[in-house]
Design an enzyme around this catalytic site. Structure first.
Site, short mmCIF file in Angstrom:
data_model
loop_
_atom_site.label_atom_id
_atom_site.label_comp_id
_atom_site.label_asym_id
_atom_site.label_seq_id
_atom_site.Cartn_x
_atom_site.Cartn_y
_atom_site.Cartn_z
N LYS A 162 0.83 -1.20 0.00
CA LYS A 162 0.00 0.00 0.00
C LYS A 162 0.86 1.25 0.00
O LYS A 162 0.50 2.26 -0.61
CB LYS A 162 -0.95 0.00 1.20
CG LYS A 162 -2.12 -0.94 1.01
CD LYS A 162 -2.97 -1.03 2.25
CE LYS A 162 -4.01 -2.15 2.15
NZ LYS A 162 -4.48 -2.56 3.47
N LYS A 187 -5.11 -9.11 -9.30
CA LYS A 187 -6.25 -9.52 -8.49
C LYS A 187 -7.46 -8.67 -8.91
O LYS A 187 -7.27 -7.51 -9.28
CB LYS A 187 -5.88 -9.21 -7.03
CG LYS A 187 -6.53 -10.09 -6.00
CD LYS A 187 -6.07 -9.70 -4.60
CE LYS A 187 -7.28 -9.68 -3.70
NZ LYS A 187 -6.98 -9.52 -2.28
N LYS A 190 -11.62 -3.20 -7.53
CA LYS A 190 -12.37 -2.06 -8.04
C LYS A 190 -11.44 -0.97 -8.58
O LYS A 190 -11.67 -0.40 -9.64
CB LYS A 190 -13.27 -1.49 -6.95
CG LYS A 190 -14.19 -0.40 -7.46
CD LYS A 190 -15.14 0.08 -6.38
CE LYS A 190 -15.79 1.38 -6.80
NZ LYS A 190 -16.82 1.19 -7.83
#
Ligand code: TRP
Length: 327
Positions: free
Chosen positions: A112, A192, A195
């Site tokens: 992240k 993966k 969204k």
């Protein structure tokens, strides 16, 4: 007595078939064997940039998807993390037994940070401690999760161990259940399903949209022309076939692909048909639930209240063990 199970999904937008085949479909079966608590973990979802105006809808969407997929509030507890303040309370306490170094080495944190360098907030680092709190608050012993969550679960066990050693036995060390079956990637065939990558088939997609998305989805990239034989084992769409198509169809597609007997487009047509068939009842149920938001809200509130009764007990015990005056 059934063993207790906790799992959760972040309300980061519409739920997609990765969530469904990777998690919820399996949860529906697990409901029979375990005492299940399924969370909508909204406090996790705010560790990344998001639009506050969308959050309400996302939370409802998550609850509606759970219900439409077959999570049954008569059998399981469906709860909203932010409605049970004991999650964040316990997370704070667990923070104090979690060495900073444990969090800095968590792979998802590092990812992240590299993906989102403009918003490296403390919540992102602390994310796994809140997740440990989600699980330990209910003294859960089983946690169904995807492979990518295994480091978090390992950390949860370490935190439980450390707490138990410091303050006396309190938390069982939870074990994971990782779903078997084909793992599917996003429509790009590389990442993966997510969204933010715009590579999803959503549980709310109509058959037309499903076809549109699948018809342009990436297959075996080595198969350049219709005459070339393909390799189903490296094709993401073949993985999807394994999830929704009948045995004979899967074999026909496999052999057809390997011998260049069928082209990718034909393969996709069969897939789109079967995928739509599997998702259509879920979509209809979702539409119905959107018309009955009051019921959905009641289910969320009741489930959260039920969860809170267990949460209160654990927190009382924890406060006592760590030596606070009132508990
Ligand atoms: N981190 C999980 C994910 O992104 C979501 C989650 C939060 C979770 N708390 C949890 C999963 C507790 C299982 C148990 O998928």
């Amino acid at each position: 007595m059934k063993e207790r199970l906790f799992s959760g999904i972040q309300p980061t937008g519409g739920l997609h078939i990765g969530n469904y085949f990777g998690a919820i479909k399996n949860w529906v079966k697990l409901q029979e064997k375990y005492e299940c608590i399924f969370g909508i973990v909204d406090y996790h979802a705010i560790t990344v940039n998001y639009n506050p105006e969308e959050m309400r809808r996302r939370i409802l969407d998550c609850a509606i998807s759970y219900l439409a997929c077959g999570i049954d509030p008569e059998k399981s507890t469906l709860m909203l993390q932010s409605l049970v303040p004991e999650h964040t309370e316990l997370a704070w306490i667990l923070n104090t037994v979690t060495p900073l170094a444990w969090l800095e080495r968590v792979p998802t944190f590092k990812e992240k940070v590299s993906q989102n360098p403009q918003n490296i907030n403390t919540g992102l680092l602390d994310y796994p401690v809140l997740m440990a709190a989600d699980i330990l608050l209910y003294k859960s012993v089983v946690v169904p999760v995807g492979e990518d969550q295994l480091p978090h679960l390992e950390l949860t066990r370490e935190i439980a161990r450390k707490f138990n050693k410091t303050f006396g036995y309190t938390f069982p060390e939870p074990r994971e259940i990782t779903g078997k079956g084909a793992r599917i990637l996003g429509l790009d065939g590389v990442n993966k399903m997510s969204k933010s990558l715009n590579n999803c088939i959503y549980l709310s997609d109509s058959p037309q949209v499903i076809w549109k998305k699948l018809s342009t989805a990436v297959t075996d990239t080595n198969r350049k022309r219709r005459e070339d034989p393909g390799n189903p084992e490296v094709c993401n769409l073949f993985s999807m076939h394994k999830l929704v198509s009948k045995k004979e169809e899967i074999e026909t597609v496999r052999r057809g692909c390997q011998r260049a007997g069928i082209g990718c487009l034909d393969c996709k047509k069969i897939l789109a048909e079967n995928m739509s068939q599997e998702l259509e009842p879920i979509r209809e149920k979702q539409n119905m639930l959107w018309e009955n938001l009051k019921d959905v809200e009641d289910i969320i509130k009741e489930g959260s209240n039920k969860a809170r009764m267990i949460a209160r007990q654990t927190l009382k015990e924890v406060k006592e063990k760590i030596g606070l005056y009132f508990n």
